[in-house]
Design a protein around this motif. Sequence first.
Motif, PDB file in Angstrom:
ATOM      1  N   LEU A 227       0.224  10.153   8.154  1.00  0.00           N
ATOM      2  CA  LEU A 227      -0.814  10.756   7.300  1.00  0.00           C
ATOM      3  C   LEU A 227      -2.207  10.584   7.923  1.00  0.00           C
ATOM      4  O   LEU A 227      -2.434   9.662   8.714  1.00  0.00           O
ATOM      5  N   ASP A 228      -3.118  11.455   7.525  1.00  0.00           N
ATOM      6  CA  ASP A 228      -4.502  11.379   8.013  1.00  0.00           C
ATOM      7  C   ASP A 228      -5.127  10.031   7.681  1.00  0.00           C
ATOM      8  O   ASP A 228      -4.990   9.544   6.546  1.00  0.00           O
ATOM      9  N   ASN A 229      -5.847   9.472   8.636  1.00  0.00           N
ATOM     10  CA  ASN A 229      -6.575   8.213   8.442  1.00  0.00           C
ATOM     11  C   ASN A 229      -5.683   7.011   8.147  1.00  0.00           C
ATOM     12  O   ASN A 229      -6.153   6.011   7.612  1.00  0.00           O
ATOM     13  N   VAL A 230      -4.395   7.092   8.472  1.00  0.00           N
ATOM     14  CA  VAL A 230      -3.532   5.916   8.351  1.00  0.00           C
ATOM     15  C   VAL A 230      -3.292   5.373   9.756  1.00  0.00           C
ATOM     16  O   VAL A 230      -2.646   6.011  10.575  1.00  0.00           O
ATOM     17  N   ASP A 231      -3.852   4.176  10.003  1.00  0.00           N
ATOM     18  CA  ASP A 231      -3.822   3.611  11.357  1.00  0.00           C
ATOM     19  C   ASP A 231      -2.932   2.387  11.438  1.00  0.00           C
ATOM     20  O   ASP A 231      -3.077   1.556  12.342  1.00  0.00           O
ATOM     21  N   GLY A 232      -2.034   2.272  10.474  1.00  0.00           N
ATOM     22  CA  GLY A 232      -1.128   1.131  10.478  1.00  0.00           C
ATOM     23  C   GLY A 232      -0.675   0.834   9.069  1.00  0.00           C
ATOM     24  O   GLY A 232      -1.029   1.553   8.123  1.00  0.00           O
ATOM     25  N   VAL A 233       0.113  -0.228   8.934  1.00  0.00           N
ATOM     26  CA  VAL A 233       0.622  -0.617   7.612  1.00  0.00           C
ATOM     27  C   VAL A 233       0.535  -2.137   7.467  1.00  0.00           C
ATOM     28  O   VAL A 233       0.507  -2.867   8.466  1.00  0.00           O
ATOM     29  N   LEU A 234       0.476  -2.587   6.221  1.00  0.00           N
ATOM     30  CA  LEU A 234       0.558  -4.017   5.910  1.00  0.00           C
ATOM     31  C   LEU A 234       1.747  -4.171   4.963  1.00  0.00           C
ATOM     32  O   LEU A 234       1.762  -3.593   3.880  1.00  0.00           O
ATOM     33  N   VAL A 235       2.739  -4.949   5.406  1.00  0.00           N
ATOM     34  CA  VAL A 235       4.036  -4.967   4.718  1.00  0.00           C
ATOM     35  C   VAL A 235       4.350  -6.357   4.198  1.00  0.00           C
ATOM     36  O   VAL A 235       4.254  -7.337   4.950  1.00  0.00           O
ATOM     37  N   GLY A 236       4.725  -6.447   2.926  1.00  0.00           N
ATOM     38  CA  GLY A 236       5.122  -7.728   2.346  1.00  0.00           C
ATOM     39  C   GLY A 236       6.630  -7.897   2.381  1.00  0.00           C
ATOM     40  O   GLY A 236       7.213  -8.265   3.402  1.00  0.00           O
ATOM     41  N   GLY A 237       7.271  -7.569   1.269  1.00  0.00           N
ATOM     42  CA  GLY A 237       8.711  -7.820   1.099  1.00  0.00           C
ATOM     43  C   GLY A 237       9.587  -7.364   2.259  1.00  0.00           C
ATOM     44  O   GLY A 237      10.452  -8.114   2.732  1.00  0.00           O
ATOM     45  N   ALA A 238       9.340  -6.150   2.753  1.00  0.00           N
ATOM     46  CA  ALA A 238      10.216  -5.596   3.799  1.00  0.00           C
ATOM     47  C   ALA A 238       9.904  -6.148   5.183  1.00  0.00           C
ATOM     48  O   ALA A 238      10.513  -5.735   6.172  1.00  0.00           O
ATOM     49  N   SER A 239       8.965  -7.097   5.259  1.00  0.00           N
ATOM     50  CA  SER A 239       8.674  -7.697   6.571  1.00  0.00           C
ATOM     51  C   SER A 239       9.386  -9.034   6.747  1.00  0.00           C
ATOM     52  O   SER A 239       9.328  -9.637   7.824  1.00  0.00           O
ATOM     53  N   LEU A 240      10.053  -9.513   5.695  1.00  0.00           N
ATOM     54  CA  LEU A 240      10.620 -10.862   5.762  1.00  0.00           C
ATOM     55  C   LEU A 240      11.889 -10.939   6.611  1.00  0.00           C
ATOM     56  O   LEU A 240      12.186 -11.972   7.201  1.00  0.00           O
ATOM     57  N   ALA A 241      12.627  -9.833   6.673  1.00  0.00           N
ATOM     58  CA  ALA A 241      13.832  -9.800   7.525  1.00  0.00           C
ATOM     59  C   ALA A 241      13.469  -9.117   8.836  1.00  0.00           C
ATOM     60  O   ALA A 241      12.828  -8.062   8.844  1.00  0.00           O
ATOM     61  N   SER A 242      13.898  -9.699   9.953  1.00  0.00           N
ATOM     62  CA  SER A 242      13.486  -9.182  11.264  1.00  0.00           C
ATOM     63  C   SER A 242      13.980  -7.751  11.500  1.00  0.00           C
ATOM     64  O   SER A 242      13.248  -6.929  12.053  1.00  0.00           O
ATOM     65  N   ASP A 243      15.209  -7.448  11.067  1.00  0.00           N
ATOM     66  CA  ASP A 243      15.719  -6.092  11.347  1.00  0.00           C
ATOM     67  C   ASP A 243      14.951  -5.043  10.551  1.00  0.00           C
ATOM     68  O   ASP A 243      14.608  -3.969  11.063  1.00  0.00           O
ATOM     69  N   SER A 244      14.626  -5.359   9.307  1.00  0.00           N
ATOM     70  CA  SER A 244      13.880  -4.411   8.484  1.00  0.00           C
ATOM     71  C   SER A 244      12.460  -4.221   9.031  1.00  0.00           C
ATOM     72  O   SER A 244      11.973  -3.083   9.179  1.00  0.00           O
ATOM     73  N   PHE A 245      11.797  -5.314   9.418  1.00  0.00           N
ATOM     74  CA  PHE A 245      10.437  -5.153   9.938  1.00  0.00           C
ATOM     75  C   PHE A 245      10.455  -4.490  11.318  1.00  0.00           C
ATOM     76  O   PHE A 245       9.560  -3.705  11.639  1.00  0.00           O
ATOM     77  N   ALA A 246      11.484  -4.759  12.110  1.00  0.00           N
ATOM     78  CA  ALA A 246      11.596  -4.085  13.422  1.00  0.00           C
ATOM     79  C   ALA A 246      11.688  -2.562  13.219  1.00  0.00           C
ATOM     80  O   ALA A 246      11.045  -1.789  13.925  1.00  0.00           O
TER      81      ALA A 246
END
Length: 251
Positions: A227-246
Motif C-alpha cells: 500500500l501507499d506510504n507503507v514502509d514496513g510493519v510492526l508485528v506482535g502475536g505473529a512474530s513470536l514463532a520464527s516460521d510465522s515471522f519469517a
Amino acid sequence: MKKLMAANWKMYKNRADALSTAQELRKLVSDKLPEDREVLIFPPFTSIDRVAEAFSGAQGFHVGGQDYYLHEEGAYTGEISPSMLKDAGAGWGLTGHSERRHVLGEDDELVGQKTAYGLQQGLNVCLCIGETIEQRKGGKVQEVIDRQLAAGVRNVDRDLDPARLAVAYEPVWAIGTGEVAGSEEIEEAHGLTRKKLLELFGDKANEIRILYGGSVKPANVSGIISLDNVDGVLVGGASLASDSFAEIVLG
Ligand code: PGA
C-alpha cells in the motif's frame, strides 16, 4: 528506502526461547532477505543480548529495546537507559506503544521526551501512534495522528538522519484483536501521517519510514506492505514463532 519488518515480542519469551527463535529466524530468512528489507526485533530487556548474539554478523538484522527512561543512570528504580540498551546490543528503541500509553499511563509529553532523548543518545527510534475505536468512531483519526506526531517529535533535532526515525501507525482497535485495518483505512492514515511529517520535517519526511501495526499475519502482509506510504510493519502475536515471522519478513 528499505522496508522495516519489525517484531514486538512484548512480555513474552525467556532467554533460551528468545535465543532459539532468533537463531531459527536468521536461518530461515538470511539467505533470502531482499536487499531492500531489514529485520528488527524488540525482545524483553532480559533477552536483548541473546537476540543480538543470534544476529551477530548478519546483514540487515537489528535488535531494539521496548522502552527506556530519560537519564543515563541514577536513582530510578526499575528503569533502564539508552546506553544500557546499547551495551546489551540494542540499536533501536520503541516509544509510544499503545500498551505503554493505555496500560502504563504514558502521555504524549513523556512519549515525546523519550523519543528525543533516545535519538540524542544514539538509538534509532520507532515512535508508535494510533487512535482508539472511540476516537475513530468520533471522526478524530486525523486529530489523534496530528497530535501524537507533533508531541512525539517536538524536541527531535530537525537535522536528524531520517533513517534513524520510524513511525508505526497502529490503530489501537487492531492490536491483538485479529481485526486488521482495511486497505483504505491504512492508506488514509499513512497518508495523513506522511503529510504531518512533511509539515514537521520538510522534504526529508519522505525518507522517514511509516510502519503499519495491528494484527499483521503471514496471510495479510503482502497486501499491506504494497500500500501507499507503507514502509514496513510492526508485528506482535505473529512474530513470536520464527516460521510465522519469517513468512512475514519475506512476504
Ligand atoms: P499484534 O500487535 O500484531 O499482535 O496486533 C502489534 C503490536 O502491538 O505492535
